[in-house]
Design a protein around this motif. Structure first.
Motif, PDB file in Angstrom:
ATOM      1  N   MET A 153     -17.853 -30.240   4.263  1.00 17.28           N
ATOM      2  CA  MET A 153     -18.412 -28.761   5.382  1.00 17.28           C
ATOM      3  C   MET A 153     -17.726 -29.336   6.644  1.00 17.28           C
ATOM      4  O   MET A 153     -17.293 -28.515   7.408  1.00 17.28           O
ATOM      5  N   CYS A 174     -15.436 -26.914   9.113  1.00 17.11           N
ATOM      6  CA  CYS A 174     -15.982 -26.745  10.073  1.00 17.11           C
ATOM      7  C   CYS A 174     -14.907 -26.963  11.183  1.00 17.11           C
ATOM      8  O   CYS A 174     -14.614 -26.118  11.969  1.00 17.11           O
ATOM      9  N   HIS A 188     -20.027 -33.928  -0.002  1.00 14.37           N
ATOM     10  CA  HIS A 188     -20.276 -32.434   0.345  1.00 14.37           C
ATOM     11  C   HIS A 188     -20.471 -32.352   1.595  1.00 14.37           C
ATOM     12  O   HIS A 188     -19.868 -31.371   2.411  1.00 14.37           O
ATOM     13  N   ASP A 189     -21.222 -33.129   2.333  1.00 15.22           N
ATOM     14  CA  ASP A 189     -21.201 -32.944   3.981  1.00 15.22           C
ATOM     15  C   ASP A 189     -20.019 -33.195   4.540  1.00 15.22           C
ATOM     16  O   ASP A 189     -19.507 -32.535   5.418  1.00 15.22           O
ATOM     17  N   ASP A 198     -22.297 -27.714   9.890  1.00 21.25           N
ATOM     18  CA  ASP A 198     -22.548 -26.766   8.444  1.00 21.25           C
ATOM     19  C   ASP A 198     -22.018 -25.240   9.198  1.00 21.25           C
ATOM     20  O   ASP A 198     -22.500 -24.315   8.709  1.00 21.25           O
ATOM     21  N   HIS A 201     -23.461 -19.953   9.745  1.00 18.06           N
ATOM     22  CA  HIS A 201     -24.379 -21.106   9.701  1.00 18.06           C
ATOM     23  C   HIS A 201     -24.751 -21.287   8.322  1.00 18.06           C
ATOM     24  O   HIS A 201     -25.729 -20.613   7.958  1.00 18.06           O
ATOM     25  N   LYS A 202     -24.325 -22.293   7.730  1.00 23.41           N
ATOM     26  CA  LYS A 202     -24.798 -22.344   6.274  1.00 23.41           C
ATOM     27  C   LYS A 202     -26.342 -22.377   6.067  1.00 23.41           C
ATOM     28  O   LYS A 202     -26.861 -21.808   5.195  1.00 23.41           O
ATOM     29  N   THR A 203     -26.879 -23.462   6.560  1.00 22.03           N
ATOM     30  CA  THR A 203     -28.474 -23.598   6.322  1.00 22.03           C
ATOM     31  C   THR A 203     -28.909 -23.239   7.811  1.00 22.03           C
ATOM     32  O   THR A 203     -28.494 -23.662   8.806  1.00 22.03           O
TER      33      THR A 203
END
Lengths: 657, 377, 241
Positions: free
Chosen positions: A20, A24, A16-17, A98, A227-229
């Motif tokens: 992203m 990005c 998943h990372d 992210d 910015h996702k998180t």
């Protein structure tokens, strides 16, 4: 060479990372001419990371050996690399994997830093995975988030606003030279792996660069990034410990007051203010620099043929509106419409240009001012005049003479004032406080100017008026006499009318009643003033000092004080005076009180009907108003003018909406 | 025709010189009076020339219709009402015939001695008019009585005014000839009105005619009586404040659909009476023997009239109409009473036609012929 | 309290600064003022002759302030002093006149009508420079004071500020703050005898002027020179009808 160099810490822990990161970088390549410094914090080997990065059209370098030594360490290594190897770059960013970037997202940020040379850094606005719009609408989900990167990116573009606000978020763009000047993250103090590093940097800027006391980091909403998180993902078991280590270091360097300073730096207007308010603007918005406050959802009811230039405004039919919190009236004729909205707060913000409307302007302006909670004027002399008549009058220089340094500060003076007012409009003391501050600032500036220009009549006279408004009557009197002396010395010959009323007022407010009355006497050359002067002497000689003071204050234009005296001093019995104050200040337009009613019932028949007409008219009850006005016209034909006045105002509003 | 056979009538108004529509006669009482007088004069074999004021540019034109032929009309430009004395003097100098001063008798006009004058009623009976003005009028009337050979008064009040304020010795100096109505034109309607109950205000939209009071009264009446409508039948003057106010009032009236405004010619006027149930004449000041009031009576209608000027010569309160001091409250009260009381209306209407017969035009013509014969020989 | 402007019953006080006037026009001037004003306040600038005594012999002279050190070279100090001295008496009107100036005859009533009103606060008069005699005045391009009006008579207004230009010479006799007020120009004429003496006296005066103001800072050098003109244009004074 690149103007902008990005720094990114890469920690890939799962598929998943990686996805992203790929999304990005794909978005980042849409912005040309940048160089990236990656710091590998682990998860992928350096070669594996190389392989990934080569899929994208990027110039880059990879630092780090895959070990996670904490954020400050990794960022600082990136910075140091840049200072050494890419010293030609102007701006350095801190970005995250992210994130998603629209094309050319750096441009507004660069531009801001170029135009505001004292600002060390700037952030774009960010949209989070939950649809929150940081920093200016934190806490409320404003959009439904799409899931596809491209859709997110087009949403970002749609959300861009031509606004600067206060706040700090990542990503952030630093000015490379200033970052180097303050030293970046000092690892001697930031020994923990995470926590307080942003604060450390902001404090470094604030202290080392000697920024203004009230400096706060800025966000340029013309650039928006996804910015996702918001929180850094922590894998350290003892987050608190690591952060405490950094906080200790921070205090070690900046001292205990650093905490207060940080609190202040983060006390941005966003935290101070409430969510957006509904503001209705009645009239033209001819003021290009004012968009009616940042936290306003403005609905503008505009006259004139000029198309709307501003984003975020809608032009709407008055009848479709629900009750707004705040109404701003920018044209006197519109006061007749405000009753349809019944706002809880009314601001009048007339343009100078309105003065060119020859007839009936005055009447509606007086009504508007009587009803307004706040009056903003753009002419200083008008400010003084109205300040003696109404509460909460503010002066904002006309936009046609822009104040200096506007480019340094993102808001126009007017927007800034409105923002402040919107955030505290329910508290009268707070509004008074803002006004006091405005007056204090003016006094300070004028006194400074006067040091360099001691004979400047205008500065002296203006200073005296501000002092008067500030309650420094003795000092005000001194300066009024000085201004008068300059006027005479320069043979301007209008000093008597310009300063003697103020001299008399200042003396009166110091209870130097004999002097005040004598000064009034010197001024009393018109028949009207001679008559008032005679009354003043009579009142004084009969020992009715309260009446004399109130009469003098009222005659010379300080309606507010005269009104206050009449309310508080029961010895003042002059019905003429009480009635004149009541009529001039249009107390009858405000909610009735026992005392205002008792004045009303002492008026003659004609005045009573006339006032009833005005009350109805201002409440939008046209037919009833006409009925009263007709009855006044039956007594005095000239009173028919009120109906013609209504017709004039109405046809003006009709022709332009 | 030579000078001997021309009569020059000097007046401030005849053709519509207010709005510069000089092809038609302005629809007011004075203008109708001059029209009828001109007819009479031509019937006596004289030609008529009329000098009047024009509030735009000066003009010279001829007027004729199926009864009146080829009347020369000269409009003298007037920019300021204070110039009236000089303008009347100018008219007198330019006039080709024997003079009749047919209006403005209260002004300081330098009369040509021995001429004939007409007073259409007292127009300085405005209570708030300042004393200086009232005193000046008294002097001007004295001057008129001293200069003119005869003054025709349309009502008894001016006669009394002269007797009480002026000095003169000729008992016949002021000749009372009350106004007229053509009882053949204005006749009671044969069938009852089928629509809403209609009030008629048959006057100009002008303050002295009580328009302001009438509008304020209308507000109350329309609110109170859901089944009535009100017709305003009268001219407006473009640009006048009262015109603006009148239209604005109508447009914003919650019962605007029951307010009617029409402008009629002389000849159409009888239709307005035909459709009305009650006539209101709320004059405030400046009223002679009101033509409208006589026409309303002739049309067999009950009238509510103010007790101003010549109206007192026509209406006997409670007999052929109601006579009230023109305040909003009193007018409203009497009108409401009549609206709710058909028997009273019927009673009053029964006497109205008879009253009008006493003012029949033939009597008026006869009296005028005597005056003219006397003057012209 | 009484009004700052009165339409009647105004008290008129003359103020004058003197210095060694005994053998000049002082007695005549004081005599003529006695008919016009209610009282006088005089500041003596360190006279060495019998000037003070002469002043005190007039009953309308309320006070003679005797300065022991001369302020002759700082005229504005003298003018301010005089003003301050008279203000302590709170007069209604102040006539500022010099020891060599006189109103023309029979103006008592006119002066009263000029002060008994509430429309204006200063009055200016035409001043004639008599030359070499008390029968002729001088009139040419340098000597034409009588073509203008000079403020001499002002209302005393309580609390109204007064300023004199800080000049050593040729200071206006009325505080210039009065320029801010409304005034009136009178037809009444004032005779100035400062130049009415002998040629010798005029030459002395000329020399003094040149000494005080060699660069023409407070006045005009050309005018100073014209003092010595051997053939000035003289006009005979005529009394009013």
């Amino acid at each position: 060479m690149s103007k902008v160099v990005h720094t990114m810490l890469v920690l890939i822990q799962d598929h998943h990372d990686l996805l992203m990161l790929q999304q990005c970088l794909a978005s980042l390549t849409k912005t040309k001419n940048s160089f990236c410094v990656f710091f590998n914090q682990g998860g992928l080997s350096k070669d594996a990371l190389h392989q990934e990065l080569q899929k994208f059209d990027l110039s880059y370098v990879i630092l780090g050996d895959g070990e996670n030594k904490g954020i400050p360490f990794a960022r600082q290594k990136c910075f140091e690399y840049i200072w050494e190897h890419r010293s030609d770059c102007t701006f350095i960013t801190e970005i995250h994997p992210d994130m998603l970037f629209p094309s050319n997202w750096t441009e507004p940020l660069c531009k801001f830093l170029e135009q505001n040379s004292k600002e060390p850094c700037v952030s774009p606005g960010i949209l989070t995975a939950s649809g929150e719009w940081h920093p200016h609408q934190k806490g409320t989900s404003v959009v439904d988030m799409p899931s596809v990167p491209n859709e997110i990116i087009s949403l970002l573009k749609w959300l861009q606003l031509p606004k600067i606000t206060e706040g700090f978020v990542h990503p952030v763009m630093h000015r490379a030279d200033l970052l180097q000047q303050v030293g970046g993250y000092d690892l001697n103090h930031l020994k923990g792996k995470q926590g307080y590093e942003d604060d450390y940097l902001l404090l470094s800027y604030f202290r080392e660069l000697d920024l203004p006391y009230n400096w706060k980091p800025k966000v340029n909403l013309q650039s928006m990034v996804y910015h996702k998180t918001m929180a850094q993902r922590m894998h350290f078991t003892d987050i608190e410990h690591e952060a405490n280590v950094n906080l200790t270091g921070l205090i070690q360097r900046f001292g205990k007051q650093a905490v207060d300073e940080l609190n202040r730096i983060h006390q941005t207007e966003l935290i101070r203010s409430k969510p957006a308010k509904k503001v209705v603007v009645l009239g033209e918005n001819t003021d290009e620099t004012c968009e009616f406050g940042q936290h306003a959802v403005a609905v503008i009811i505009e006259t004139g043929e000029e198309p709307l230039k501003h984003q975020g405004f809608q032009k709407r039919d008055l009848h479709t509106l629900s009750k707004p919190e705040i109404t701003i009236v920018t044209h006197p004729f519109w006061v007749t419409k405000h009753s349809e909205l019944k706002p809880s707060f009314l601001i009048s913000m007339l343009n100078d240009a309105n003065d060119q409307i020859p007839r009936y302007f005055q009447f509606y302006k007086e009504c508007l001012y009587a009803l307004s909670n706040v009056i903003i004027v753009n002419n200083e002399e008008d400010f003084f005049l109205q300040s003696l008549r109404y509460d909460s009058v503010f002066f904002i220089q006309s936009t046609r003479n822009p104040v200096q340094n506007t480019s340094l500060y993102p808001f126009s003076e007017k927007e800034e004032l409105l923002n402040e007012l919107f955030s505290c409009y329910k508290h009268k003391e707070c509004i008074q406080h803002i006004r006091q501050q405005q007056i204090h600032r003016k006094i300070t500036v004028l006194k400074r100017q006067l040091k360099w220009d001691v004979h400047n009549e205008h500065i002296i006279g203006t200073l005296a008026k501000y002092l008067y408004l500030n309650g420094d009557f003795q000092e005000a009197e001194k300066y009024f006499f000085e201004a008068f002396a300059r006027n005479v010395a320069f043979q301007r010959d209008d000093g008597l009318l310009k300063y003697y009323p103020w001299i008399s007022l200042s003396q009166c407010r110091q209870y130097k009643l004999v002097e005040a009355i004598n000064s009034f006497g010197i001024l009393a050359v018109t028949d009207e003033n001679k008559q008032i002067y005679e009354c003043l002497l009579n009142e004084y000689n009969a020992g009715r000092f309260g009446t004399a003071i109130a009469m003098l204050m009222f005659a010379l234009g300080d309606w507010l004080y005269a009104d206050q005296l009449v309310r508080e001093d029961s010895t003042i019995q002059s019905m003429d005076l009480i009635r004149n104050i009541y009529l001039k200040m249009k107390h009858y337009l405000k909610p009735a009180t026992d005392s205002s009613l008792s004045v009303f019932y002492q008026l003659n028949h004609l005045d009573q009907i006339k006032l009833k007409g005005e009350i109805e008219e201002l409440q939008g009850e046209k037919h009833r108003a006409i009925h009263y006005y007709l009855q006044t016209a039956c007594i005095d034909e000239l009173q028919l003018d009120a109906v013609v006045r209504m017709q004039t105002a109405e046809s003006y509003l009709k022709s332009s909406t | 025709m030579g000078t001997d056979h021309t009569i020059s009538i000097l007046t401030h108004s005849f053709l519509d010189g207010y709005n510069h529509q000089i092809t038609k006669i302005f629809a007011g009482g004075l203008e109708r009076y001059i029209y009828e007088l001109s007819l009479l004069i031509t019937q006596l074999g004289y030609s008529v020339e009329i000098h009047q004021l024009s509030f735009s540019e000066a003009f010279e034109t001829h007027y004729e219709d199926n009864k009146l032929e080829n009347v020369r009309i000269v409009g003298h430009q007037c920019s300021n009402l204070e110039h009236i004395p000089e303008l009347f003097n100018k008219m007198a100098c330019e006039a080709s015939g024997q003079l009749i001063y047919a209006s403005c008798i209260w002004h300081a006009i330098p009369y040509k001695k021995g001429s004939l004058g007409i007073c259409h009623g007292i127009n300085w009976d405005r209570i708030e008019l300042v004393l200086d003005t009232k005193n000046a009028v008294r002097d001007n009337v004295q001057n008129a009585l001293s200069s003119l050979s005869k003054l025709v008064s349309v009502d008894s009040h001016f006669l009394t005014y002269c007797r009480s304020t002026s000095f003169y010795t000729d008992c016949e100096k002021v000749e009372l000839i009350p106004n007229f109505v053509d009882t053949t034109q204005f006749v009671p309607r044969s069938s009852p009105n089928k629509g809403r109950f209609r009030l008629l205000y048959p006057r100009r939209i002008s303050p002295e005619r009580g328009i302001l009071q009438m509008m304020a009264v209308a507000d109350i009446l329309l609110e109170k009586h859901g089944d009535i409508e009100i017709e305003f039948a009268g001219e407006t003057i473009d640009g006048a404040e009262v015109t603006t106010a009148f239209h604005f009032w109508r447009n914003h009236h919650p019962h605007g659909e029951r307010i009617i405004h029409n402008v009629y010619t002389f000849h159409e006027m009888k239709n307005a009476y035909r459709d009305a149930d009650l006539v209101i004449i709320p004059t405030i000041y400046s009223e002679g023997t009101s033509l409208s009031c006589l026409e309303a009576l002739s049309s067999g209608l009950p009238v509510v009239s103010s007790n101003v000027g010549g109206l007192n010569d026509i209406i006997i309160d409670g007999f052929n109409g109601r006579l009230v001091t023109p305040t909003v409250a009193r007018l409203e009260s009497v009108i409401s009473e009549l609206i709710q009381n058909p028997d009273q209306r019927k009673e009053l209407a029964a006497n109205s036609r008879g009253t009008a017969m006493a003012f029949d035009m033939k009597r008026w013509q006869k009296q005028w012929i005597a005056v003219l014969n006397d003057y012209l020989t | 309290m009484r009004p700052v402007r009165k339409k009647e019953g105004n008290r008129l006080t003359a103020i004058m600064q003197v210095r060694n006037e005994e053998n000049r026009f002082l007695e005549k001037v004081l005599q003529s003022l006695t008919d016009v004003v209610d009282d006088m306040v005089i500041v003596d600038d360190n006279s060495t002759d019998r000037t003070v005594e002469l002043c005190k012999s007039f009953s309308k002279v309320k006070e003679v302030v005797e300065l022991k050190e001369s302020s002759f070279h700082e005229e504005w100090v003298l003018r301010s002093r005089l003003w301050k001295e008279v203000c302590k008496y709170e007069p209604d009107w102040i006539l500022s006149i010099d020891a060599d100036e006189m109103f023309e005859e029979n103006v008592q009533e006119e002066i009263r009508s000029l002060i008994n009103q509430d429309q204006f606060d200063w009055v200016a008069f035409r001043m004639y420079d008599f030359w070499g005699s008390t029968t002729h005045y001088r009139e040419d391009e340098h000597w034409n004071l009588h073509k203008r009006h000079s403020k001499m008579l002002v209302r005393h207004l309580p609390g109204f500020p007064y300023y004199y230009l800080q000049q050593e010479h040729h200071v206006h006799r009325i505080p210039f703050s009065y320029n801010a007020l409304w005034g009136s120009l009178s037809d009444v004429r004032v005779k100035h005898f400062g130049w009415a003496g002998s040629m010798d006296e005029r030459r002395k005066k000329y020399e003094r002027y040149k000494q005080i103001d060699p660069e023409g800072k407070w006045g005009s050098l050309v005018q100073y020179e014209s003092i010595l003109d051997p053939n000035p244009n003289l006009v005979e004074w005529r009394n009013r009808e």
